[in-house]
Motif scaffolding. Structure first.
Motif, PDB file in Angstrom:
ATOM      1  N   SER A   1     -29.276 -28.679  -2.488  1.00  0.00           N
ATOM      2  CA  SER A   1     -28.823 -29.335  -1.261  1.00  0.00           C
ATOM      3  C   SER A   1     -27.621 -28.628  -0.638  1.00  0.00           C
ATOM      4  O   SER A   1     -27.475 -28.620   0.581  1.00  0.00           O
ATOM      5  CB  SER A   1     -28.506 -30.801  -1.524  1.00  0.00           C
ATOM      6  OG  SER A   1     -27.484 -30.932  -2.468  1.00  0.00           O
TER       7      SER A   1
ATOM      8  N   SER B   1     -33.309 -33.901  -0.888  1.00  0.00           N
ATOM      9  CA  SER B   1     -32.983 -34.036   0.529  1.00  0.00           C
ATOM     10  C   SER B   1     -31.491 -33.837   0.718  1.00  0.00           C
ATOM     11  O   SER B   1     -30.712 -33.902  -0.233  1.00  0.00           O
ATOM     12  CB  SER B   1     -33.392 -35.415   1.052  1.00  0.00           C
ATOM     13  OG  SER B   1     -32.596 -36.413   0.461  1.00  0.00           O
ATOM     14  N   CYS B   2     -31.129 -33.579   1.952  1.00  0.00           N
ATOM     15  CA  CYS B   2     -29.715 -33.553   2.315  1.00  0.00           C
ATOM     16  C   CYS B   2     -29.600 -33.979   3.768  1.00  0.00           C
ATOM     17  O   CYS B   2     -30.529 -33.805   4.557  1.00  0.00           O
ATOM     18  CB  CYS B   2     -29.078 -32.187   2.075  1.00  0.00           C
ATOM     19  SG  CYS B   2     -29.510 -30.907   3.252  1.00  0.00           S
TER      20      CYS B   2
END
Length: 117
Positions: free
Chosen positions: A17, A95-96
């Motif tokens: 991330s 996710s980021c």
């Protein structure tokens, strides 16, 4: 170091991330730069940010399918709240969300990476 710490630090095979965050920030700066908010340019900016981010993420050559979203909002004092939730393999997928701003606007970009089996 625990297994979870190892995962969060971008261990081999997992989504990094921090790397994605840096790529997205660079793309936002490249598209919006020092421009002031303009309603006429928002569609161009959002499309450019997601396309550049996606292109740069794919260039890394990692076995992921990516989803990139972008919201641009003029700074008017109004609130902006976002949330996401994912049901996936937490050992590989990730996710980021990047929050970027200048003096006239906010930009929120989310990247979702789903490992290709």
């Amino acid at each position: 170091m625990t297994a979870m710490e190892e995962y969060n630090n971008g261990s081999e095979g997992s989504f990094n991330s921090e790397e994605a965050d840096a790529i997205v920030k660079e793309c936002i700066e490249g598209v919006v730069g020092a421009d002031d908010y303009s309603q006429n340019l928002v569609n161009k900016w959002t499309a450019g940010i997601v396309e550049r981010s996606l292109t740069q993420l794919v260039k890394q050559g990692k076995a992921y399918k990516y989803i990139v979203t972008c919201a641009v909002m003029q700074k008017t004092g109004a609130g902006l709240h976002t949330a996401n939730s994912c049901y996936w393999d937490t050992a590989l997928d990730g996710s980021c969300t990047v929050r970027w701003e200048n003096r006239t606007m906010y930009c929120v970009v989310s990247v979702f990476a789903v490992a290709v089996a």
